[in-house]
Enzyme design. Structure first.
Site, short mmCIF file in Angstrom:
data_model
loop_
_atom_site.label_atom_id
_atom_site.label_comp_id
_atom_site.label_asym_id
_atom_site.label_seq_id
_atom_site.Cartn_x
_atom_site.Cartn_y
_atom_site.Cartn_z
CB CYS A 162 -2.25 3.46 4.85
SG CYS A 162 -2.10 5.03 5.05
CG HIS A 175 1.50 2.82 2.19
ND1 HIS A 175 0.38 2.21 1.97
CD2 HIS A 175 1.26 3.85 2.62
CE1 HIS A 175 -0.62 2.87 2.07
NE2 HIS A 175 -0.08 4.08 2.60
CD GLU A 179 1.22 -1.16 0.69
OE1 GLU A 179 1.52 -1.15 1.95
OE2 GLU A 179 1.12 -0.10 0.19
N1 LIG Z 1 -6.99 8.59 3.00
C1 LIG Z 1 -6.35 8.13 4.28
C2 LIG Z 1 -5.33 6.87 4.41
C3 LIG Z 1 -4.25 7.23 3.42
C4 LIG Z 1 -3.92 5.98 2.56
O1 LIG Z 1 -4.17 4.88 2.70
N2 LIG Z 1 -2.97 6.19 1.82
C5 LIG Z 1 -2.44 5.34 0.68
C6 LIG Z 1 -3.05 5.48 -0.59
C7 LIG Z 1 -2.49 4.74 -1.84
C8 LIG Z 1 -2.07 3.48 -1.70
O2 LIG Z 1 -2.94 2.53 -1.18
O3 LIG Z 1 -0.85 2.98 -1.41
C9 LIG Z 1 -5.50 9.16 4.85
O4 LIG Z 1 -5.21 10.25 3.94
O5 LIG Z 1 -5.36 9.35 6.17
#
Ligand SMILES: N[C@@H](CCC(=O)NCCCC(=O)O)C(=O)O
Length: 256
Positions: free
Chosen positions: A111, A222, A224
């Site tokens: 991400c 995600h 994970e």
């Molecule tokens: N802020 C960026 C990346 C989005 C992101 O990594 N979301 C996950 C947030 C919570 C987690 O770690 O699961 C975007 O909005 O593109």
């Protein structure tokens, strides 16, 4: 001495009350263990500390985060000042990425981490994918239950001929459902990155790093999240873990 590979997990930077803290999501740390590696959360680093940190590592996992990569890192002004930023993280992960790749250190980027790799290698991001004509809204509604937020949101199609085809080929998979929690997204793909999967609206959802001697993979979703119960996630984590183990055995063999 343990033969487990050590995977650096750069932390995020948050204010808790009136004090700054370094934080890392537990699901990312758990995912490193599922990959068969030892997680090492790193608070932050000055540029002259990065090489010493990489000397300790057999891999790097760049986690997601609610914060955005600062648009100035890809030559733009901030369009929406209400969105969170983490310039402290940007300041050391962006130089860390090419240094790690040049060493052939396995890199798995998730991400925000996926977006950092693209920017670190010279690419750019859309700041709000949902405002682009013909694009999906890739964000998740924060008011929804977390299991819904991280549930299947859209399908991604595997781009034939690359790392994903090799990883999933035996299972005859040409695509799969993924979750989606992001507002930024790949705009200009950096040189040295190969598209591995696309969203239905054409947004890049995964890439591999072509000009590195090691394992380099980034995904916008995600894996994970509840990874142990997701065969696709476990395929990706096992591939990353195996690359880290090989790096450990080759470059940092336990002293006899
Ligand atoms: N802020 C960026 C990346 C989005 C992101 O990594 N979301 C996950 C947030 C919570 C987690 O770690 O699961 C975007 O909005 O593109």
């Amino acid at each position: 001495m343990s033969r487990l590979p050590v995977v650096l997990v750069p932390a995020c930077n948050r204010m808790l009350g009136q004090h700054p803290f370094h934080v890392a999501g537990q699901k990312y740390v758990d995912a490193v263990r599922l990959a068969g590696a030892l997680p090492l959360v790193v608070p932050s680093a000055h540029h002259d500390e990065i090489d010493a940190l990489l000397d300790l590592a057999d891999g790097v996992l760049l986690s997601g985060s609610p914060s955005n990569v600062h648009p100035s890192r890809f030559g733009e002004d901030v369009h929406d000042p209400s969105l969170p930023l983490d310039p402290v993280r940007d300041d050391w992960t962006l130089p860390l990425i090419p240094l790690a790749l040049a060493r052939g250190l396995p890199l798995f980027a998730i991400c925000r981490g996926f977006q950092e790799v693209n920017v670190a290698l010279g690419g750019s991001l859309h700041q709000a994918v949902q405002t682009l004509p013909g694009h999906l809204d890739h964000r998740a509604l924060a008011v929804l239950p977390v299991a819904t937020q991280y549930g299947p949101a859209h399908r991604v199609a595997i781009r034939p001929g690359g790392l994903f085809e090799r990883l999933f080929d035996g299972e005859g998979i040409d695509g799969f459902e993924v979750n989606s929690l992001h507002g930024q997204g790949v705009n200009r793909l950096a040189d040295g990155l190969r598209i591995e999967a696309l969203a239905p609206d054409g947004l890049v959802e995964a890439f591999s790093v072509t000009d590195t001697p090691g394992f380099g993979l980034g995904v916008q979703w995600h894996p994970e999240w509840q990874a142990a119960h997701n065969p696709v996630s476990m395929t990706l984590l096992r591939a990353f873990g195996a690359a880290c183990q090989e790096y450990r055995d080759t470059h940092r063999p336990p002293s006899r």
